[in-house]
Design an enzyme around this catalytic site. Structure first.
Site, PDB file in Angstrom:
ATOM      1  N   CYS A 289      43.754  32.133  29.658  1.00 19.61           N
ATOM      2  CA  CYS A 289      43.376  30.957  30.437  1.00 19.61           C
ATOM      3  C   CYS A 289      42.268  30.095  29.824  1.00 19.61           C
ATOM      4  CB  CYS A 289      43.045  31.350  31.874  1.00 19.61           C
ATOM      5  SG  CYS A 289      42.369  32.980  32.128  1.00 19.61           S
ATOM      6  N   ARG A 318      43.695  44.556  26.506  1.00 17.96           N
ATOM      7  CA  ARG A 318      42.858  45.058  27.598  1.00 17.96           C
ATOM      8  C   ARG A 318      42.672  46.556  27.436  1.00 17.96           C
ATOM      9  NH1 ARG A 318      45.660  41.725  32.664  1.00 17.96           N
ATOM     10  NH2 ARG A 318      45.539  39.668  31.646  1.00 17.96           N
ATOM     11  N   GLN A 336      52.173  38.231  27.604  1.00 18.68           N
ATOM     12  CA  GLN A 336      52.503  37.675  28.914  1.00 18.68           C
ATOM     13  C   GLN A 336      53.332  36.406  28.762  1.00 18.68           C
ATOM     14  OE1 GLN A 336      48.326  37.284  30.286  1.00 18.68           O
ATOM     15  NE2 GLN A 336      48.994  38.447  32.071  1.00 18.68           N
ATOM     16  N   ASP A 338      52.882  33.654  30.032  1.00 16.06           N
ATOM     17  CA  ASP A 338      51.748  33.079  30.743  1.00 16.06           C
ATOM     18  C   ASP A 338      51.893  31.570  30.878  1.00 16.06           C
ATOM     19  OD1 ASP A 338      49.400  33.308  32.085  1.00 16.06           O
ATOM     20  OD2 ASP A 338      48.164  33.790  30.346  1.00 16.06           O
ATOM     21  N   HIS A 340      49.618  28.010  32.776  1.00 19.57           N
ATOM     22  CA  HIS A 340      48.565  27.484  33.644  1.00 19.57           C
ATOM     23  C   HIS A 340      48.930  26.068  34.048  1.00 19.57           C
ATOM     24  CE1 HIS A 340      46.600  30.826  31.533  1.00 19.57           C
ATOM     25  NE2 HIS A 340      46.014  30.987  32.694  1.00 19.57           N
ATOM     26  N   HIS A 467      47.203  29.941  37.845  1.00 18.96           N
ATOM     27  CA  HIS A 467      47.640  30.883  36.814  1.00 18.96           C
ATOM     28  C   HIS A 467      48.961  31.493  37.277  1.00 18.96           C
ATOM     29  CE1 HIS A 467      43.340  31.466  35.296  1.00 18.96           C
ATOM     30  NE2 HIS A 467      43.162  30.927  36.493  1.00 18.96           N
TER      31      HIS A 467
END
Length: 592
Positions: A289, A318, A336, A338, A340, A467
């Site tokens: 992000c 992580r 991911q 991912d 935004h 997100h």
């Protein structure tokens, strides 16, 4: 566990069966140190510190003794006692003494779970066994069906989940109301074992984990890589249709980036140690992000520019303890899908609606039909902003779920630090629930990074940020997908859609010519040109879960056709090559 389960008779049965198991274990090992033994979903467990490792034969003996105890119809008796009385009763049990300290201080219950208020201290006794316990239990052991219990396995478990504490032996068991229910559950366990993605990943040559590379880091083999590529390609196409722009970001970022985002304040325990580069600290990214925020901030934005939808298949890192790593489902490095979304406040409800429907449509495309949503709300102990800041976005997510007519539950206090979120869970072919999609509202990062856009009034305004990861992580999604299909992927996802099986050496030339023709038609095929018998090749293809087997003999060579068999064993007989290509294309188009 859901509250209605905790209040059910089955919960009491399992809790009581756990105590009966502990009695049998203590009879076998009088010197045993006893830890905790709660009911869990579908069963129970108990942790013990024992003088030797348990064997499968031990479990059989323990189970026989449990049935004897049940038949003796012992009453479960509760007694409320003081902390000093509890210490005297359990003076030789070091784990119980630690739990008693937690109970007396009001911080933890007898299972080591945090408490909001001072609990009473109580014991339950049946026959010769007493344990520190708040219950509930059935009235007596006779309430348990001896034909509906089963001890399943022994596993290692650190005391209090702390790898610096002693390793205990955890016995898992299950209990049901009837033998039929137990039989159904054991069948599901066997099916789950057969579908275990770790076993199938090895047998089907999809992926591996190398100790030389490191635990929790996945190596994708060609076949697994192909399934992942097909999955990502399809999702990227859908994202383009949905108005997303693709971005890319680095794997590390300077410390000040993570300070501004708040990750070093709220998330550092899940991040890896910093990397020193020319005297400055950098961190492996745990999330994408902040990078997408920086792309947004790279130029002045107008209200006309919004919404902006930035998507990235971004790999993040992580920290996970070694003890919780689990194949593809719990890893240290993952990618991911991912994205935004940056929008004006008036656009936010529509954007949440869009992303909810997008998520549901994607999951349906991969064969998932049964959904359950969970709304995670503010954690007072770990949240940024003021409580009133959370009210509007939480209500917006609730309204979006209502509009989508998705069943949902409230997960109190389960949100991450920067805003409330929706978690979408699916049920697989065995009815198991998996969490995949996440949609998270964020009012913190736009503030921290001073994000703005110029409104219609010519003034600066703060955008909203959403997100979202729809499949979640590619690693976890692939693990779920493998188990859902048991490795027998639908034709459109299968890494090898057809294997060509020549019966004899004289059929090899036609087999390889056919393979070239099918590859030109964009089919994924292989030729099995080993010197094995035809039936052995068919059996091996079925074991590899390849959808189609194309057997080539004299008649097929002469007719320019293929004899088609399915991995189910069904024989479709001779089919023209063009008709076979059309069949596979139709299967792929319909995603079957």
């Amino acid at each position: 566990m859901e509250e209605n389960y905790k209040e059910s008779e089955l919960y009491r049965v399992r809790h009581s069966t756990a105590h009966i198991m502990a009695e049998a274990v203590v009879e076998m090992f009088p010197e045993a140190e006893i830890a905790i033994g709660p009911p869990i979903e579908d069963g129970f467990y108990y942790d013990f510190d024992l003088p030797r490792s348990l064997t499968p034969e031990d479990l059989e003996v323990i189970e026989v003794r449990m049935r004897e105890i049940i038949a003796e119809n012992h009453e479960f008796k509760k007694e409320v006692i003081s902390a000093s009385e509890a210490r005297q009763i359990f003076k030789d049990q070091i784990y119980k003494l630690e739990l008693i300290d937690g109970l007396e201080q009001g911080g933890f219950d007898e299972y080591g779970e945090p408490l909001d208020e001072q609990p009473e201290i109580s014991t339950y006794t049946q026959d010769t066994f007493m344990d520190l316990c708040r219950g509930p239990h059935v009235e007596n052991t006779g309430k348990i069906n001896p034909e509906a219990i089963k001890l399943l396995q022994v596993a290692g478990a650190y005391w209090r989940g702390d790898e610096n504490r002693p390793m205990l032996q955890r016995i898992y068991g299950t209990a049901w109301n009837s033998a039929t229910e137990l039989e159904e559950y054991l069948w599901k366990l066997e099916q789950a074992r057969k579908r275990d993605h770790r076993r199938l990943g090895r047998e089907l040559d999809l992926f591996s984990i190398s100790e030389d590379v490191g635990p929790g880091l996945i190596l994708w083999h060609p076949k697994g890589g192909m399934v992942r590529k097909i999955t990502e390609d399809y999702c990227r196409e859908e994202h383009e249709k949905g108005g997303y722009d693709f971005v890319y970001s680095p794997h590390i970022g300077k410390a000040n980036l993570w300070e501004t985002s708040g990750h070093l304040d709220w998330y550092q325990e899940n991040m890896y140690s910093p990397i020193d580069i020319e005297g400055q600290q950098y961190f492996l990214k745990p999330m994408n992000c902040p990078f997408h925020v920086e792309i947004y901030k790279s130029q002045l934005r107008s209200y006309r520019d919004l919404p902006l939808r930035y998507a990235e298949w971004g790999t993040v890192y992580r920290y996970e303890r070694s003890g919780v790593l689990h194949g593809l489902l719990r890893v240290r490095g993952f990618t991911q899908d991912d994205a935004h979304l940056f929008c004006r406040p008036d656009q936010m409800p529509q954007e949440i609606d869009r992303v909810l429907q997008f998520s549901l449509n994607l999951l349906r495309a991969f064969g998932f039909k049964d959904f359950q949503a969970y709304l995670a709300t503010r954690n007072p102990e770990k949240s940024a902003g003021k409580p009133e800041d959370w009210k509007a976005p939480t209500e917006a997510l609730i309204q979006a779920l209502d509009r989508a007519e998705i069943p949902y539950q409230i997960d109190e206090g389960e949100a991450v630090f920067y805003g409330p979120k929706i978690d979408l869970k699916i049920k697989d072919a065995l009815g198991r629930e998996w969490q995949l999609s996440t949609i998270q509202f964020d009012f913190i990062l736009p503030e921290h990074f001073n994000m703005t856009y110029v409104g219609e009034d010519g003034q600066e305004h703060r955008p909203y940020m959403i997100h979202r990861a729809l499949l979640g992580s590619m690693e976890r999604f692939m693990g779920v997908l493998i188990e859902h299909y048991g490795g027998a992927f639908p034709v459109w996802l299968a890494p090898v859609q057809a294997v060509i099986i020549p019966i004899a050496d004289r059929h090899m030339e036609y087999a390889h010519s056919l393979a070239s023709q099918l590859k030109v038609a964009k089919l994924r095929v292989q030729v099995d040109d080993r010197g094995e018998r035809m039936n052995a090749k068919i059996r091996d293809a079925q074991m590899q879960k390849i959808p189609y087997m194309l057997v080539i003999g004299d008649r097929e060579v002469e007719a320019g056709s293929v004899a088609v068999r399915l991995r189910s064993g069904e024989n479709l007989g001779a089919i023209a090559v063009d008709d076979f290509i059309a069949r596979v294309n139709e299967d792929s188009k319909n995603r079957i």
